[in-house]
Design a protein around this motif. Structure first.
Motif, mmCIF file in Angstrom:
data_model
loop_
_atom_site.group_PDB
_atom_site.id
_atom_site.type_symbol
_atom_site.label_atom_id
_atom_site.label_comp_id
_atom_site.label_asym_id
_atom_site.label_seq_id
_atom_site.Cartn_x
_atom_site.Cartn_y
_atom_site.Cartn_z
ATOM 1 N N LYS A 102 52.063 38.043 2.251
ATOM 2 C CA LYS A 102 52.451 37.981 0.842
ATOM 3 C C LYS A 102 52.144 36.596 0.263
ATOM 4 N N GLU A 103 52.443 35.588 1.068
ATOM 5 C CA GLU A 103 52.214 34.220 0.581
ATOM 6 C C GLU A 103 50.729 33.933 0.409
ATOM 7 N N ASN A 104 49.908 34.478 1.316
ATOM 8 C CA ASN A 104 48.462 34.293 1.172
ATOM 9 C C ASN A 104 47.978 34.874 -0.152
ATOM 10 N N ILE A 105 48.572 35.999 -0.539
ATOM 11 C CA ILE A 105 48.188 36.611 -1.818
ATOM 12 C C ILE A 105 48.731 35.762 -2.982
ATOM 13 N N LEU A 116 48.492 40.281 -10.983
ATOM 14 C CA LEU A 116 48.913 41.676 -10.750
ATOM 15 C C LEU A 116 50.261 41.648 -10.042
ATOM 16 N N ASP A 117 50.964 42.781 -10.141
ATOM 17 C CA ASP A 117 52.249 42.869 -9.452
ATOM 18 C C ASP A 117 51.990 42.875 -7.934
ATOM 19 N N ILE A 118 52.539 41.893 -7.254
ATOM 20 C CA ILE A 118 52.187 41.704 -5.835
ATOM 21 C C ILE A 118 52.699 42.853 -4.970
ATOM 22 N N ASP A 119 53.881 43.350 -5.260
ATOM 23 C CA ASP A 119 54.417 44.450 -4.445
ATOM 24 C C ASP A 119 53.570 45.705 -4.614
ATOM 25 N N ASP A 120 53.155 45.940 -5.866
ATOM 26 C CA ASP A 120 52.306 47.086 -6.144
ATOM 27 C C ASP A 120 50.968 46.939 -5.424
ATOM 28 N N LEU A 121 50.454 45.702 -5.470
ATOM 29 C CA LEU A 121 49.179 45.408 -4.824
ATOM 30 C C LEU A 121 49.275 45.610 -3.311
ATOM 31 N N LEU A 122 50.399 45.171 -2.745
ATOM 32 C CA LEU A 122 50.602 45.317 -1.292
ATOM 33 C C LEU A 122 50.595 46.793 -0.908
ATOM 34 N N LYS A 123 51.179 47.597 -1.799
ATOM 35 C CA LYS A 123 51.193 49.047 -1.564
ATOM 36 C C LYS A 123 49.760 49.574 -1.577
ATOM 37 N N THR A 124 49.003 49.161 -2.616
ATOM 38 C CA THR A 124 47.602 49.603 -2.742
ATOM 39 C C THR A 124 46.802 49.207 -1.503
ATOM 40 N N LEU A 125 47.085 48.012 -0.996
ATOM 41 C CA LEU A 125 46.341 47.495 0.158
ATOM 42 C C LEU A 125 46.818 48.087 1.484
ATOM 43 N N GLY A 126 47.974 48.762 1.433
ATOM 44 C CA GLY A 126 48.546 49.317 2.664
ATOM 45 C C GLY A 126 49.151 48.249 3.552
ATOM 46 N N LEU A 127 49.606 47.188 2.908
ATOM 47 C CA LEU A 127 50.139 46.066 3.694
ATOM 48 C C LEU A 127 51.634 45.855 3.479
ATOM 49 N N GLU A 128 52.269 46.825 2.844
ATOM 50 C CA GLU A 128 53.681 46.656 2.492
ATOM 51 C C GLU A 128 54.533 46.292 3.710
ATOM 52 N N GLU A 129 54.258 46.997 4.815
ATOM 53 C CA GLU A 129 55.060 46.773 6.034
ATOM 54 C C GLU A 129 54.757 45.420 6.672
ATOM 55 N N HIS A 130 53.592 44.886 6.372
ATOM 56 C CA HIS A 130 53.143 43.670 7.064
ATOM 57 C C HIS A 130 53.267 42.415 6.197
ATOM 58 N N LYS A 131 53.914 42.556 5.052
ATOM 59 C CA LYS A 131 53.874 41.454 4.080
ATOM 60 C C LYS A 131 54.478 40.143 4.618
ATOM 61 N N ASP A 132 55.386 40.238 5.578
ATOM 62 C CA ASP A 132 56.008 39.010 6.086
ATOM 63 C C ASP A 132 55.404 38.549 7.412
ATOM 64 N N ILE A 183 40.076 50.264 -5.394
ATOM 65 C CA ILE A 183 40.417 49.126 -6.268
ATOM 66 C C ILE A 183 39.542 49.145 -7.507
ATOM 67 N N ASN A 184 38.278 49.450 -7.297
ATOM 68 C CA ASN A 184 37.338 49.502 -8.425
ATOM 69 C C ASN A 184 37.775 50.554 -9.430
ATOM 70 N N HIS A 185 38.240 51.698 -8.886
ATOM 71 C CA HIS A 185 38.706 52.757 -9.797
ATOM 72 C C HIS A 185 39.963 52.325 -10.517
ATOM 73 N N LYS A 186 40.874 51.669 -9.772
ATOM 74 C CA LYS A 186 42.177 51.333 -10.331
ATOM 75 C C LYS A 186 42.120 50.160 -11.307
ATOM 76 N N TYR A 187 41.405 49.109 -10.903
ATOM 77 C CA TYR A 187 41.450 47.877 -11.704
ATOM 78 C C TYR A 187 40.183 47.631 -12.527
ATOM 79 N N LYS A 188 39.181 48.384 -12.279
ATOM 80 C CA LYS A 188 37.933 48.348 -13.076
ATOM 81 C C LYS A 188 37.208 47.005 -13.023
ATOM 82 N N ASN A 189 37.350 46.283 -11.914
ATOM 83 C CA ASN A 189 36.641 44.999 -11.809
ATOM 84 C C ASN A 189 35.168 45.261 -11.501
#
Lengths: 232, 748
Positions: A102-105, A116-132, A183-189
């Motif tokens: 989480k801190e790296n992000i 972006l909302d970091i918790d939402d992003l962590l979910k998108t990345l599939g890293l919610e469980e590993h954030k700490d 991510i491309n679909h979601k955030y359109k970067n």
């Protein structure tokens, strides 16, 4: 945001040892496109990516991105350009070892007023469980997800990937490419992916092929394949 | 959003706590030494300044055979001089060896300061000077017999007119063992038999802003008046000629510039070590820096991030150092003063300029040096960080090494790769060895000095006279005290000019008919040679005289010039045959009242002993301190080499290298550098010591010849080797801990 590469030349070395690595590159990448830059080693693809990313300067020509033109930009301006417009993802993740996922992000969230909302992003990345967790507690794929999150959190108009799957196994590589697509679909970067794996070109909107410092092919991909279906 | 990079700092501190704690320890100790020294010196200066008015310190005193009359008091009052009784009784044979003066209670002049216990109230109470009490082991509650009377010691005191305990004003050194002062209650003093009493009168000018020349006129008028009114004056001593009063204020802080320089050199040294650590960290984290820069972090933000540990340690070191300096450590330096000088409790006041010198300046030095290094390093482009191309020069080629075995070449590469750390290691070893050399070497050097002076001194007694005397024996000559500007020390130093005759018994080879000869100690100290000019000044008249050096006379006992007696008399506009000094091998019976100064061989030789006693504590602190610096510097800087090579060490383990071979590859280079530094530094340190001595020698009456016996050098190398051996044990452990899996991880 539309990206325009205007007659970019790049030389290395001096006098007799001077080599032209980019020989007048011209191309455009449209807003929200995934562009894959293909080419063998030494073709100049990483150099072009670095010039687009403001990490190297072109000896001739310039990059137009939105209202910015990189020609004659000073260091401070280049820094600001990168800060406001770009996100980088590298082959070897380059995470900070003594910060958690989480801190790296958060390191890059700090650079923008509206991350972006970091918790939402962590979910998108599939890293919610590993954030700490610290990077050395993660697999390569999880580390690359984190690196993508770090680049994405600023919600930059342009995301640059330098061999993002180069250090990963087949399965994990596919997962990462799938994530990039989502991510491309979601955030359109707008995304530029440098790779030597031509199969990755199949998921792109546009494929640029470089050889010996020149664009040998610039094609829109009319039959895009979902990343999850790629095989090599 | 707040920058999360700051969270790395406590984690970094936790991971590398040995390094940071070591650095913090040196910084805290350095600043504590500096601030406590400054605080103690400042406190003593304040004390000596304050007692002039707060305790009504006298402007001088005179002693008469009989009490002066009321008319005399009235006369002095009309002359705007307040004169007060300051009677005392003398005990000349306390425990057979010491002289003790017992003063009456004081209310109007030289008001005493209580050190411990209380002032005497009852007729058999006494308060003893604390320096003398400490030297003789006298404690509060003890009984003491003086002037045929037994007293109870109820307190220890400091008298404003005896801040330095000189038995005679003519003595060269203080004598805290054999001379003391004390205070009685009025009731107690009145019980003392008259035969012990001396009638001393102390005075203060009513006008507190008198110029020195006006004071001199008033003093001369007083002397004239006392003689013309039939008073039998035994002693007349203005405060500015009374060593017991003026010695401390002139001596205090004379070594402050040396101490300040020492503190700042150490701080700069620590700053360089930090720079090396940060540099090594940047090399390790090059890719992270490249990524951060690529993500849009500015150079300033990165510099700030890597500067924070230094800033935190510097601030913490300054704060803790000052707290320690103003609390625990100040005792060491105050004790140093309490052991030598009779001062009351030293006031520790917070002094802003002093605080800035020990807080802001060290922090500024640390930040300045580290910012500069970071700024230089971060001039590189983000891409070069990403590619780990941190060395300057685009096409760096590997240096060609001599055709020796692989292990040796590998060692050379390690040395080349870590030359920055090794240069700092060399400087650290130089500095700590130098401190150690000073701490260990000063004693044999002083002993050598004493021996040289003893051999050089041709007489046993020197009497400097107020007026000619009819005492028989000795060689009569004229001595004139001059000052000369000592450029290196940026101060005036005293020079004695001896007017001698051709057939002088005591200065046989010093005589020159033209110009002057100078003592070899003066020549060495001032760097003077034959045919050079020497300008001296008579501080009484401010007149300057320039002489040509015609000869260097081998004489180590004092800073002296020698010239024909008649020439000196003419120069000083004195009558032919005038003399004011007698040299003798036997003690002469000259009345104290005729003497300005009496210097015996023991006084001169005792100066070095007194200096060693005074500096004893400080030298011990220096020795301990230098060994700690040795330990920390050597540990940190050689650890950097191991940390930098952690991956290579891991590879070597995977390749099958034995621990012994790995030690050879990665520890032997550091050992070689440390040992070579130890040996190479010795002559450099000796040279610096030699220059330092020129400054130090201004503190004693002579010139300290540079002399260090071989055992001192051996001791320095020995201590260095033992220290390094201890550190090596830790390094071996850390090498053993490096896992082989490091080499197998995915890396760029």
């Amino acid at each position: 945001m539309k990206l325009k590469v205007n007659n970019v030349h790049k030389f290395y070395g001096t006098n007799e040892a001077r080599i032209e690595v980019l020989k007048g590159i011209n191309c455009e990448v449209l807003d929200g496109e995934i562009c894959v830059l293909l080419g063998p080693s030494g073709s100049g693809k990483s150099t072009l990516l670095n010039i687009i990313g403001g990490l190297e300067s072109a000896d001739e020509g310039c990059i137009d991105i939105g209202d910015f033109c990189t020609a004659n930009m000073k260091e401070r301006e280049l820094s600001s350009y990168r800060r406001n417009n770009l996100g980088f993802v590298f082959q070897f993740y380059n995470l900070i070892p003594n910060l958690t996922v989480k801190e790296n992000i958060e390191v890059c969230a700090h650079l923008t007023k509206n991350p972006l909302d970091i918790d939402d992003l962590l979910k998108t990345l599939g890293l919610e469980e590993h954030k700490d967790k610290f990077p050395n507690q993660l697999s390569g794929g999880q580390q690359q997800r984190c690196a993508i999150g770090r680049a994405l959190v600023k919600n930059p108009s342009l995301l640059l990937f330098d061999e993002p799957t180069g250090a990963l196994d087949y399965k994990t590589s596919k997962e990462i490419l799938d994530l990039i697509e989502k991510i491309n679909h979601k955030y359109k970067n707008t995304m530029i992916i440098v790779t030597h794996n031509s199969v990755i070109g199949e998921m792109a909107d546009r494929v640029l092929k470089l050889h010996d410092g020149m664009i040998t092919s610039n094609k829109l991909n009319e039959s895009k394949v979902p990343a999850a279906s790629l095989e090599w | 959003m707040r920058n999360v990079l700051y969270r790395r700092i406590p984690r970094d501190f936790k991971k590398n706590w040995v390094k940071y704690l070591g650095m913090l320890f040196i910084l805290v100790s350095t600043i504590a030494v500096g601030s406590s020294y400054q605080a103690a010196t400042g406190g003593v200066t304040k004390y000596t300044d304050d007692i002039v008015e707060n305790n009504l310190q006298e402007d001088g005193y005179f002693e008469v055979t009989n009490k002066i009359s009321n008319n005399d008091f009235l006369h002095f009052n009309e002359e705007k001089i307040n004169v007060y009784e300051n009677f005392y009784a003398s005990e000349n044979t306390y425990e057979e060896t010491a002289k003790v003066l017992l003063f009456n209670e004081r209310k109007s002049i030289d008001i005493p300061v209580i050190f411990e216990g209380e002032f005497p109230k009852n007729h058999n109470d006494i308060a003893i000077d604390h320096v003398f009490a400490r030297a003789r082991g006298i404690k509060i509650g003890n009984s003491i017999t003086l002037v045929n009377k037994t007293f109870n010691v109820v307190g220890t005191v400091a008298l404003p007119d005896y801040t330095s305990l000189f038995l005679n004003n003519t003595d060269l050194v203080m004598n805290t063992q054999n001379f003391g002062v004390s205070l009685l209650s009025e009731e107690g003093f009145n019980e003392i038999e008259d035969k012990y009493i001396t009638y001393r009168y102390s005075y203060r000018y009513q006008d507190r802003n008198l110029e020195n020349k006006d004071k001199k006129t008033k003093y001369e008028d007083m002397v004239k008046y006392l003689y013309t009114t039939g008073n039998s004056v035994n002693t007349f001593l203005p405060a500015d000629q009374n060593q017991s009063i003026f010695f401390l204020p002139t001596d205090i802080g004379s070594d402050a510039p040396t101490m300040t320089a020492f503190v700042y050199i150490l701080v700069a040294m620590i700053a360089f070590v930090f720079a090396i650590l940060t540099n090594s960290n940047i090399e390790k984290e090059a890719v992270i820096i490249g990524t951060l820069r690529a993500s849009g972090y500015t150079k300033g933000e990165i510099i700030w991030h890597y500067l924070q540990p230094t800033l935190i340690i510097a601030l913490l070191g300054s704060i803790l150092g000052n707290i320690l300096g103003y609390t625990a450590m100040i005792g060491v330096f105050c004790n140093f003063y309490y052991k030598s000088y009779s001062v009351g409790p030293i006031p520790v006041t917070f002094n802003i300029p002093m605080f800035l010198l020990t807080t802001i300046l060290p922090v500024a030095i640390m930040i300045g040096i580290n910012s500069l290094m970071l700024w230089r390093k971060l001039r590189l482009t983000p891409l070069r960080f990403l590619r780990k191309e941190l060395k300057s020069g685009k096409d760096r080629k590997a240096r060609k090494l001599p055709n020796v075995g692989f292990m040796k070449r590998f060692g050379m590469r390690v040395i080349g790769q870590n030359r920055g750390s090794y240069i700092t290691l060399f400087s650290g070893i130089f500095l700590s060895s130098f401190l150690l050399l000073f701490g260990i070497g000063i004693k044999p050097m002083m002993e050598h000095y004493t021996k040289t002076v003893d051999e050089s001194l041709s007489y046993n007694y020197q009497y400097v006279l107020k007026a000619p005397t009819d005492v028989e024996g000795g060689e009569r000559l004229y001595v004139q005290e001059f000052k000369t500007y000592f450029d290196l020390g940026k101060k005036d130093i005293g020079v004695s000019a001896f007017g001698i005759k051709k057939d002088s018994q005591f200065f046989k080879d010093a005589y020159v008919s033209n110009g002057i000869s100078i003592s070899s100690s003066l020549s060495d100290k001032m760097g003077l040679d034959v045919n050079d000019k020497l300008t001296v000044k008579d501080s009484m008249t401010d007149k300057e005289y320039t002489f040509t050096v015609n000869k260097i006379y081998d004489y180590k006992a004092s800073m002296s010039i020698f010239m024909d007696q008649e020439t000196l008399l003419k120069t000083m506009e004195k009558d032919e045959g005038t003399y004011n000094c007698i040299l003798s091998n036997e003690e002469l019976n000259i009345d104290q009242s005729c003497l300005i100064r009496r210097i015996s061989r023991n006084d001169i030789l005792g100066a070095s002993d007194q200096l060693l006693v005074s500096f004893g504590t400080v030298l011990a602190v220096v020795n301990i301190f230098s060994v700690i610096i040795y330990l920390v510097m050597m540990y940190i800087l050689t650890k950097v080499v191991i940390d930098k090579n952690a991956l290579s060490i891991s590879y070597m383990k995977v390749f099958g290298y034995e621990p012994k071979e790995i030690r050879k590859l990665f520890i032997t280079p550091s050992t070689i550098v440390a040992m070579v530094s130890l040996v190479v530094c010795l002559p450099l340190e000796a040279l610096c010591f030699k220059y330092l001595l020129i400054f130090l020698s201004s503190m004693i009456d002579g010139y300290l010849d540079f002399f260090l016996p071989a055992w001192v050098y051996l001791a320095i190398v020995g201590i260095g080797i033992v220290t390094y051996a201890v550190i090596n044990i830790f390094h071996l452990r850390s090498i053993n801990k490096i896992p082989m899996t490091d080499a197998l991880k995915c890396r760029e």
